[in-house]
Each structure stands twice: as structure tokens, then as C-alpha cells.
Design an enzyme around this catalytic site. Structure first.
Site, PDB file in Angstrom:
ATOM      1  N   CYS A  52       0.808  -1.224   0.000  1.00 18.91           N
ATOM      2  CA  CYS A  52       0.000   0.000   0.000  1.00 18.91           C
ATOM      3  C   CYS A  52       0.838   1.271   0.000  1.00 18.91           C
ATOM      4  O   CYS A  52       0.288   2.374  -0.171  1.00 18.91           O
ATOM      5  CB  CYS A  52      -0.942  -0.008   1.192  1.00 18.91           C
ATOM      6  SG  CYS A  52      -2.003  -1.480   1.243  1.00 18.91           S
ATOM      7  N   HIS A  79      -3.048   6.757   2.245  1.00 20.49           N
ATOM      8  CA  HIS A  79      -3.536   5.484   1.710  1.00 20.49           C
ATOM      9  C   HIS A  79      -4.969   5.296   2.177  1.00 20.49           C
ATOM     10  O   HIS A  79      -5.288   5.495   3.354  1.00 20.49           O
ATOM     11  CB  HIS A  79      -2.642   4.354   2.209  1.00 20.49           C
ATOM     12  CG  HIS A  79      -3.254   3.002   2.060  1.00 20.49           C
ATOM     13  ND1 HIS A  79      -3.810   2.555   0.878  1.00 20.49           N
ATOM     14  CD2 HIS A  79      -3.414   1.977   2.960  1.00 20.49           C
ATOM     15  CE1 HIS A  79      -4.284   1.334   1.045  1.00 20.49           C
ATOM     16  NE2 HIS A  79      -4.056   0.968   2.290  1.00 20.49           N
ATOM     17  N   ASN A 135     -10.534  -0.067  -0.699  1.00 21.33           N
ATOM     18  CA  ASN A 135      -9.080  -0.040  -0.527  1.00 21.33           C
ATOM     19  C   ASN A 135      -8.418  -0.744  -1.710  1.00 21.33           C
ATOM     20  O   ASN A 135      -8.538  -1.951  -1.887  1.00 21.33           O
ATOM     21  CB  ASN A 135      -8.736  -0.754   0.780  1.00 21.33           C
ATOM     22  CG  ASN A 135      -7.240  -0.790   1.078  1.00 21.33           C
ATOM     23  OD1 ASN A 135      -6.410  -0.691   0.187  1.00 21.33           O
ATOM     24  ND2 ASN A 135      -6.900  -0.962   2.344  1.00 21.33           N
TER      25      ASN A 135
END
Length: 346
Positions: A135, A271, A302
């Protein structure tokens, strides 16, 4: 060979030519996004999982995520996002010197996703390689692009973050199935008259590898008849506690390295892990009220490495922040690996 053509202290070929000492500034010239057409609402997940829309929204802030079709791969989605970035910058693919792909979900291994994205774009004789930092992948790839330009190795670098997390997620695992999503974001990074990408603050902690990561290796899958493929697993509460306790300091160091204060920022683009985590980190940072906090996760989910460029793209689409305004980027995730830098928005 004349005396004048021989370097002092040796013969021709005994030294590597240093070339000019370069420190060329770089900036993100444009971004592009690709979001798969199929959206998966919370109500759909509640039909197969022990969950509900209210439970998911309360714990993650996510109302919808994207699911790629069989034809929407890490490569095709990445190439589509890259084409949009090139078009927005008014550049052709011929201007690209290197493609850097950030991905944790590309399962092809070799040739790299970047090489295949370059092929899809019709880019020839360009450098191409992948970066694997989960990420935080976009942050890492962006700093690689900045360094390539600063050193004179490239004038334009395509940073492509593309993820098909649905290939790694156990559909029966409520912890991950409600969070992760598919999509791609790209940024064209180019030489510029003044710095538009600040110094990177980064790090990793391998002792936390079990908090988020694949539960099996591909070698185990290969060598064990009847074994299922590896799934990405996550211990959400531990990751949440680590992120809100450690990441504010990382973010502050990036702001300081850029020679700015929090009050100078126009946007915070972390993120897009989940909304609770984003809001907790923003609160601990003590961001001034005028700083726009990206919340792309609510409708996108996500998307690991792709989440930051996708969030930047949405801010641009909504005209939420002016071009040239400073934004703090913060990536963190599996490994654990993390990184942050301040940029000027395209």
C-alpha cells in the site's frame, strides 16, 4: 590516442564518465484513473457474509468497492490509467523514458507488469520495472521517478499503480472481503522548473509481517497438491493501532523535510485503508481546518498501491484543491512498509 584524450591517472576506459552533476527538479504533470465498471455495494456482500451495510460503514466507512471483470487485469487497467494521464498532460507515449509499476497483486511475476503496460501503450525502448511495497507502493515508485529525473536518466516517467485485489482476497473472509477493491491510478512525472515532489520519509518493520500479508507462498501452492492459492490476510485491529500511533510522526517528518508547516498544506492524501483510520491519523496530526482530507475509500474501497493516485484523481475531478497546491501523501501497509512525501498537485 593523443595525450589530451587520456584522463589523468589512467588510460581511456579506466574511469566511468561522470557527466554533469544534475539535480533536475521533477513534478507530477498529470494523473489518470481507471475504475472498473462493476460496483459492489455493502448489501451485496451481506448476502454471502455475516455482515451488514451498517456494520461495514461503522467500521470502515466503505459503502461501495469496485470489482474487475475477467478482462480487466492489472496490465489493462494500468495501461488505461496511464493513457488518461498522458492525455491530461498533453504528451504522447513517445515522450516516456521509463514505466514504473507499483503493484502487490500482479500474479504473472515475469515479465513484469511494467513491461507489459509499456507494450499495451505502444512504448518502445523504455525502461520498465515493478516496485513491490504494497500500500506504500505509489509513494516508493514516485520517489524512484523523482530520482531518475534528478539524475538525468529520464525526462518523463510513468508511475502506474494497478491492483486487482480480488485475485488475492478470500471471498469468505469478512475482514478483507469488505475492504479491498480493484482499480488503477497513474501519474506522469516530468522534469520541471522547480521542485514539485518533496523528499521521501520511509521505513519498514519486518517484525510486523504477520499483521498483513499473504498467508502462503506461491511455492507452497506449487508444491502441495490440492492446496488453494495464497490469500491476503490481515489482523485489522493491530494494523489500525500501529498506523494511528506510528504514521503521524512519519507524515510530520515529510512535511518538515519539504520545508513546510501543516498550515501550508492544502490537502492530505493518505492510503485509503479505511475511513476510520484516515480520520484518526488526520486528527492526531492536528491538521488545520482548511486542509482537504481525501476520502475516496467511501466509494472505491481499498485498492492498495492504487489508492493514493485514485484519490488524487478524484480531488482533481471534484475541483476540491487547486493545481500547484501542496498535498501530503502517506502510504502504509503490508510488510509493513511505509512512506510519505509532499507534492505539488498537478
Amino acid at each position: 590516442m593523443t595525450a589530451e584524450s587520456v584522463p589523468k591517472g589512467g588510460t581511456r576506459g579506466s574511469r566511468i564518465a561522470a557527466g554533469p552533476r544534475l539535480a533536475i527538479p521533477a513534478r507530477i504533470l498529470a494523473v489518470g484513473a481507471y475504475r472498473p465498471g462493476r460496483g459492489v455495494a455493502n448489501a451485496e456482500l451481506s448476502r454471502t457474509l455475516d455482515t451488514s451495510d451498517a456494520w461495514i460503514v461503522k467500521r470502515t466507512g466503505i459503502r461501495r468497492r469496485c470489482a474487475a471483470s475477467p478482462g480487466e487485469t492489472v496490465v489493462t487497467m494500468g495501461a488505461a490509467a496511464a493513457e488518461k494521464a498522458l492525455a491530461a498532460a498533453g504528451r504522447s507515449v513517445d515522450a516516456v523514458d521509463c514505466v514504473v509499476a507499483a503493484t502487490m497483486s500482479y500474479t504473472g511475476q515475469s515479465p513484469s507488469a511494467a513491461v507489459q503496460i509499456a507494450r499495451e501503450l505502444g512504448a518502445k525502448r523504455v525502461g520498465a520495472f515493478d516496485v513491490s511495497a504494497a500500500c506504500a507502493g505509489f509513494n516508493y515508485a514516485l520517489d524512484v521517478a523523482r530520482s531518475l529525473i534528478a539524475g538525468g536518466s529520464a525526462r518523463h516517467v510513468l508511475v502506474v499503480a494497478s491492483e486487482r485485489m480480488s485475485d488475492l482476497i478470500d471471498p469468505g473472509d469478512r475482514t478483507t472481503a469488505v475492504i479491498f477493491s480493484d482499480g488503477a491510478g497513474a501519474a506522469l512525472v516530468g522534469a520541471y522548473g522547480e521542485p514539485g515532489i518533496g523528499p521521501m520519509t520511509w521505513g519498514s518493520d519486518g517484525s510486523l509481517a504477520g499483521v498483513a500479508g499473504q498467508d502462503l507462498t506461491w511455492a507452497h501452492f506449487r508444491d502441495t497438491p490440492g492446496c488453494r492459492g495464497p490469500y491476503f490476510r490481515m489482523r485489522g485491529p493491530e494494523l489500525y493501532r500501529w498506523a494511528i500511533s506510528e504514521m503521524p510522526a512519519v507524515a510530520l517528518r515529510a512535511v518538515d523535510a519539504a520545508g513546510l508547516d501543516l498550515a501550508d498544506l492544502a490537502a492530505f492524501v493518505p492510503h485509503q485503508a479505511n475511513l476510520r483510520m484516515i480520520e484518526a491519523i488526520a486528527d492526531r496530526l492536528g491538521l488545520p481546518g482548511h486542509v482537504v482530507v481525501a476520502r475516496d475509500v467511501e466509494d472505491q474501497g481499498n485498492t492498495s498501491a492504487a489508492s493514493i493516485p485514485l484519490a488524487i484523481s478524484r480531488l482533481k475531478e471534484e475541483c476540491a484543491v487547486a493545481s500547484g497546491a501542496p498535498a501530503l501523501l502517506l502510504g502504509f501497509g503490508a510488510g509493513v512498509a511505509y512512506g510519505a512525501q509532499v507534492i505539488r498537485l498537478p
